[in-house]
Enzyme design. Sequence first.
Site, PDB file in Angstrom:
ATOM      1  N   TYR A 250     -13.951  11.635  -6.922  1.00 16.81           N
ATOM      2  CA  TYR A 250     -12.608  11.127  -7.176  1.00 16.81           C
ATOM      3  C   TYR A 250     -12.335  12.347  -7.318  1.00 16.81           C
TER       4      TYR A 250
ATOM      5  N   ASP B  94       0.753  -1.335   0.135  1.00 17.02           N
ATOM      6  CA  ASP B  94      -0.176  -0.084   0.177  1.00 17.02           C
ATOM      7  C   ASP B  94       1.375   1.570  -0.010  1.00 17.02           C
TER       8      ASP B  94
ATOM      9  N   THR C 100      -5.099  14.066 -13.210  1.00 15.87           N
ATOM     10  CA  THR C 100      -6.464  13.781 -14.505  1.00 15.87           C
ATOM     11  C   THR C 100      -6.935  15.539 -14.965  1.00 15.87           C
ATOM     12  N   ASP C 101      -7.347  15.417 -15.811  1.00 17.61           N
ATOM     13  CA  ASP C 101      -8.027  16.547 -16.568  1.00 17.61           C
ATOM     14  C   ASP C 101      -9.020  17.125 -15.583  1.00 17.61           C
ATOM     15  N   GLU C 102      -9.774  16.727 -15.675  1.00 15.18           N
ATOM     16  CA  GLU C 102     -10.742  16.320 -14.646  1.00 15.18           C
ATOM     17  C   GLU C 102     -10.705  17.278 -12.837  1.00 15.18           C
TER      18      GLU C 102
ATOM     19  N   LYS D 162     -24.952   0.366 -22.443  1.00  9.68           N
ATOM     20  CA  LYS D 162     -25.988   0.716 -21.265  1.00  9.68           C
ATOM     21  C   LYS D 162     -24.605   2.486 -22.191  1.00  9.68           C
ATOM     22  N   LEU D 163     -25.534   3.120 -21.861  1.00  8.26           N
ATOM     23  CA  LEU D 163     -24.980   5.236 -22.790  1.00  8.26           C
ATOM     24  C   LEU D 163     -26.297   5.923 -21.164  1.00  8.26           C
ATOM     25  N   TYR D 164     -24.927   6.531 -20.535  1.00  7.40           N
ATOM     26  CA  TYR D 164     -25.639   7.789 -19.632  1.00  7.40           C
ATOM     27  C   TYR D 164     -26.855   8.547 -20.159  1.00  7.40           C
TER      28      TYR D 164
ATOM     29  N   GLY E 123     -23.759  14.604 -10.983  1.00  5.66           N
ATOM     30  CA  GLY E 123     -23.115  15.932 -11.028  1.00  5.66           C
ATOM     31  C   GLY E 123     -21.917  15.076 -12.247  1.00  5.66           C
TER      32      GLY E 123
ATOM     33  N   THR F 216     -10.604  14.385  -5.043  1.00 12.53           N
ATOM     34  CA  THR F 216      -9.262  14.072  -4.313  1.00 12.53           C
ATOM     35  C   THR F 216      -7.533  13.995  -5.110  1.00 12.53           C
ATOM     36  N   LYS F 217      -8.402  13.411  -6.196  1.00 13.35           N
ATOM     37  CA  LYS F 217      -7.253  14.260  -6.940  1.00 13.35           C
ATOM     38  C   LYS F 217      -7.210  15.355  -7.384  1.00 13.35           C
TER      39      LYS F 217
ATOM     40  N   THR G  44      -6.396   6.762  -0.250  1.00 12.44           N
ATOM     41  CA  THR G  44      -5.393   6.235  -1.455  1.00 12.44           C
ATOM     42  C   THR G  44      -4.818   7.670  -2.452  1.00 12.44           C
TER      43      THR G  44
HETATM   44  P1  NAD Z   1      -6.601   1.740 -12.613  1.00 10.97           P
HETATM   45  O1  NAD Z   1      -7.789   1.991 -11.392  1.00 10.97           O
HETATM   46  O2  NAD Z   1      -6.855   1.155 -13.581  1.00 10.97           O
HETATM   47  O3  NAD Z   1      -5.490   1.405 -11.189  1.00 10.97           O
HETATM   48  C1  NAD Z   1      -5.311   1.445 -10.436  1.00 10.97           C
HETATM   49  C2  NAD Z   1      -3.867   1.101  -9.726  1.00 10.97           C
HETATM   50  O4  NAD Z   1      -3.718   0.992  -7.837  1.00 10.97           O
HETATM   51  C3  NAD Z   1      -4.631  -0.146  -9.387  1.00 10.97           C
HETATM   52  O5  NAD Z   1      -3.167  -1.035  -9.962  1.00 10.97           O
HETATM   53  C4  NAD Z   1      -4.642  -0.534  -8.092  1.00 10.97           C
HETATM   54  O6  NAD Z   1      -4.367  -2.095  -7.380  1.00 10.97           O
HETATM   55  C5  NAD Z   1      -3.619   0.652  -7.531  1.00 10.97           C
HETATM   56  N1  NAD Z   1      -4.034   0.975  -6.016  1.00 10.97           N
HETATM   57  C6  NAD Z   1      -5.178   1.267  -5.479  1.00 10.97           C
HETATM   58  N2  NAD Z   1      -5.124   1.809  -4.818  1.00 10.97           N
HETATM   59  C7  NAD Z   1      -3.750   1.583  -4.023  1.00 10.97           C
HETATM   60  C8  NAD Z   1      -2.741   1.732  -2.896  1.00 10.97           C
HETATM   61  N3  NAD Z   1      -3.138   2.278  -1.665  1.00 10.97           N
HETATM   62  N4  NAD Z   1      -1.779   1.482  -2.633  1.00 10.97           N
HETATM   63  C9  NAD Z   1      -0.885   0.604  -3.754  1.00 10.97           C
HETATM   64  N5  NAD Z   1      -1.506   0.470  -4.812  1.00 10.97           N
HETATM   65  C10 NAD Z   1      -3.016   0.833  -5.196  1.00 10.97           C
HETATM   66  O7  NAD Z   1      -6.246   3.131 -12.799  1.00 10.97           O
HETATM   67  P2  NAD Z   1      -5.980   4.016 -13.912  1.00 10.97           P
HETATM   68  O8  NAD Z   1      -7.105   3.946 -15.174  1.00 10.97           O
HETATM   69  O9  NAD Z   1      -4.932   3.020 -14.553  1.00 10.97           O
HETATM   70  O10 NAD Z   1      -5.790   4.720 -12.981  1.00 10.97           O
HETATM   71  C11 NAD Z   1      -4.006   5.595 -12.914  1.00 10.97           C
HETATM   72  C12 NAD Z   1      -4.057   7.212 -12.716  1.00 10.97           C
HETATM   73  O11 NAD Z   1      -3.770   8.134 -13.927  1.00 10.97           O
HETATM   74  C13 NAD Z   1      -4.674   7.719 -11.341  1.00 10.97           C
HETATM   75  O12 NAD Z   1      -3.622   8.522 -10.748  1.00 10.97           O
HETATM   76  C14 NAD Z   1      -5.420   8.610 -12.514  1.00 10.97           C
HETATM   77  O13 NAD Z   1      -6.263   8.991 -11.625  1.00 10.97           O
HETATM   78  C15 NAD Z   1      -4.651   8.517 -13.787  1.00 10.97           C
HETATM   79  N6  NAD Z   1      -5.550   9.392 -14.949  1.00 10.97           N
HETATM   80  C16 NAD Z   1      -6.185   7.735 -15.478  1.00 10.97           C
HETATM   81  C17 NAD Z   1      -7.065   8.378 -16.574  1.00 10.97           C
HETATM   82  C18 NAD Z   1      -8.165   7.686 -16.842  1.00 10.97           C
HETATM   83  O14 NAD Z   1      -8.477   7.862 -18.351  1.00 10.97           O
HETATM   84  N7  NAD Z   1      -8.181   5.858 -16.999  1.00 10.97           N
HETATM   85  C19 NAD Z   1      -7.000   9.384 -16.934  1.00 10.97           C
HETATM   86  C20 NAD Z   1      -5.830  10.593 -16.710  1.00 10.97           C
HETATM   87  C21 NAD Z   1      -5.420  10.410 -15.612  1.00 10.97           C
HETATM   88  O1  DAU Z   2     -10.587  12.476 -18.285  1.00 12.93           O
HETATM   89  C1  DAU Z   2      -9.819  11.575 -17.707  1.00 12.93           C
HETATM   90  C2  DAU Z   2     -10.291  10.700 -16.597  1.00 12.93           C
HETATM   91  O2  DAU Z   2     -11.681   9.958 -17.301  1.00 12.93           O
HETATM   92  C3  DAU Z   2      -9.874  10.096 -15.433  1.00 12.93           C
HETATM   93  O3  DAU Z   2      -9.401  10.455 -14.479  1.00 12.93           O
HETATM   94  C4  DAU Z   2     -10.767   8.890 -14.780  1.00 12.93           C
HETATM   95  O4  DAU Z   2      -9.799   7.918 -13.905  1.00 12.93           O
HETATM   96  C5  DAU Z   2     -11.447   7.975 -15.526  1.00 12.93           C
HETATM   97  O5  DAU Z   2     -11.751   7.077 -14.983  1.00 12.93           O
HETATM   98  C6  DAU Z   2     -12.192   8.163 -16.717  1.00 12.93           C
HETATM   99  O6  DAU Z   2     -13.162   9.473 -15.944  1.00 12.93           O
HETATM  100  P1  DAU Z   2     -14.335   9.366 -17.477  1.00 12.93           P
HETATM  101  O7  DAU Z   2     -15.370   9.137 -16.144  1.00 12.93           O
HETATM  102  O8  DAU Z   2     -14.377  10.139 -17.830  1.00 12.93           O
HETATM  103  O9  DAU Z   2     -14.834   7.739 -17.867  1.00 12.93           O
HETATM  104  P2  DAU Z   2     -15.582   6.784 -17.885  1.00 12.93           P
HETATM  105  O10 DAU Z   2     -15.048   5.264 -18.523  1.00 12.93           O
HETATM  106  O11 DAU Z   2     -16.420   6.545 -16.598  1.00 12.93           O
HETATM  107  O12 DAU Z   2     -16.731   7.281 -18.760  1.00 12.93           O
HETATM  108  C7  DAU Z   2     -16.574   7.991 -19.705  1.00 12.93           C
HETATM  109  C8  DAU Z   2     -17.867   8.362 -20.495  1.00 12.93           C
HETATM  110  O13 DAU Z   2     -19.138   7.763 -20.270  1.00 12.93           O
HETATM  111  C9  DAU Z   2     -18.730   9.752 -19.622  1.00 12.93           C
HETATM  112  O14 DAU Z   2     -19.474  10.556 -19.761  1.00 12.93           O
HETATM  113  C10 DAU Z   2     -19.633   8.351 -18.432  1.00 12.93           C
HETATM  114  C11 DAU Z   2     -20.159   7.305 -20.148  1.00 12.93           C
HETATM  115  N1  DAU Z   2     -20.749   6.343 -19.950  1.00 12.93           N
HETATM  116  C12 DAU Z   2     -19.694   5.948 -18.648  1.00 12.93           C
HETATM  117  C13 DAU Z   2     -19.804   4.342 -18.316  1.00 12.93           C
HETATM  118  C14 DAU Z   2     -19.059   3.263 -16.923  1.00 12.93           C
HETATM  119  C15 DAU Z   2     -21.601   5.726 -20.038  1.00 12.93           C
HETATM  120  O15 DAU Z   2     -22.422   6.045 -20.594  1.00 12.93           O
HETATM  121  N2  DAU Z   2     -21.956   4.484 -20.257  1.00 12.93           N
HETATM  122  C16 DAU Z   2     -21.430   3.944 -19.384  1.00 12.93           C
HETATM  123  O16 DAU Z   2     -21.745   2.747 -18.699  1.00 12.93           O
END
Ligand code: NAD
Ligand code: DAU
Length: 358
Positions: free
Chosen positions: A174, A84, A147-149, A229-231, A299, A177-178, A123
């Site tokens: 989410y 961790d 993240t851009d969020e 599934k589309l939100y 939201g 916290t980022k 985390t």
């Molecule tokens: P993910 O959820 O696929 O993977 C997260 C990993 O972190 C997992 O392997 C998990 O086991 C590990 N983890 C979680 N809590 C932990 C802890 N307390 N100690 C050690 N390991 C831990 O995430 P992802 O989508 O690969 O995202 C990775 C990073 O990139 C994140 O910081 C996320 O905010 C950032 N990010 C993601 C996206 C996206 O589109 N997914 C875009 C921009 C930034």
């Molecule tokens: O922008 C970067 C972020 O992108 C990262 O920081 C996050 O870790 C990553 O999960 C992602 O966030 P989003 O919320 O944008 O991704 P998600 O894949 O959950 O959803 C993408 C879009 O699709 C969002 O508008 C919600 C919609 N959605 C999602 C799911 C899971 C649907 O319409 N149907 C679905 O089933």
Amino acid sequence: RDRQQPARVLNDSMGDTDMSEELFEPRNIIVTGGCGFIGSNFVHYVVNNHPDVHVTVLDKLTYAGNRENIAGLPADRVELVVGDICDAELLERIVPGCDAIVHYAAESHNDNSIADPEPFLRTNVEGTYCLLEACRKHDVRYHHVSTDEVYGDLALDDPARFTEETPYKPSSPYSSTKAASDMLVRAWTRTYGLRTTISNCSNNYGPFQHVEKFIPRQITNILCGIKPKLYGDGLNVRDWIHTEDHSSAVWAILTKGRYGETYLIGADGEKNNIDVLHAILEGMGKAADDFDWVRDRPGHDRRYAIDSSKLRRELGWKPKHTDFAQGLASTIEWYRENEQWWRPAKESTEAKYKAQGQ
Ligand code: NAD
Ligand code: DAU
């Protein structure tokens, strides 16, 4: 080397920026979250492109982590430490002697953060704090993957995109916290002179993404005979980037980025959700209306869009995967070929969504 700022003077208008120079050449790096989606793709990227670098993956193997993601990589190049990031004693054992920490580990899914924010606080905020303290104590370079969020959202008709100057305005548990973790990094940089960089990237797609996320969820639904599934109204826009391009950008920032700076990572990939879903349906031989509309995310951010010109201009980075249709086709192919990888998580993920009306 100046510890507050790398030595290179950037002067693009004079055309004298040496883009090929690497200012920081790490040999031993810790990649947190290296068994997750983006972290494991980064580990593959480093192994394939930087033969002198040894990677220690620190990963708790939560539901989102999978040791299979880095299986088969050479044992003399990659070591997995299961643990961790909040475990200060463990950090005390593995951080001394490493050159840099690249911090990916996080709770990463918005819908989960709405259902239960607590693990996100722990985390994403406390974990970042622990890593920063370990870096401070042992004088280790730190790159923070964000993240851009953190910038909130844009209206569909807003001509603006996010830049490094956009004020923080996170919407979800989410993203808040980022945002908090980014602020800790900035404070540790200014107060303690830590050698840090931050990157804020847009939505990634590619292999090894958990089936809870939008693109893998729809692909694997179709493979299972479940309707996608589309939100909401499906018009929310995300700015898609292939995860390999995210990796090359993080490497460029780690090795050439200026300390204390933030770089936005994006590949000009804005698309609304319904268009992405239509592309998946078409790519998998389904009718365009063969999906369910489901309850919207509370939201729900409307639109993300990244202006990555600072990264491109200063560090000479550009994306390789500029054809989204091609990237999506190979991602669909990857999920077709790797059912044994995603199948174990599918049923429980869909059960969770079903309970939420999604
Ligand atoms: P993910 O959820 O696929 O993977 C997260 C990993 O972190 C997992 O392997 C998990 O086991 C590990 N983890 C979680 N809590 C932990 C802890 N307390 N100690 C050690 N390991 C831990 O995430 P992802 O989508 O690969 O995202 C990775 C990073 O990139 C994140 O910081 C996320 O905010 C950032 N990010 C993601 C996206 C996206 O589109 N997914 C875009 C921009 C930034
Ligand atoms: O922008 C970067 C972020 O992108 C990262 O920081 C996050 O870790 C990553 O999960 C992602 O966030 P989003 O919320 O944008 O991704 P998600 O894949 O959950 O959803 C993408 C879009 O699709 C969002 O508008 C919600 C919609 N959605 C999602 C799911 C899971 C649907 O319409 N149907 C679905 O089933």
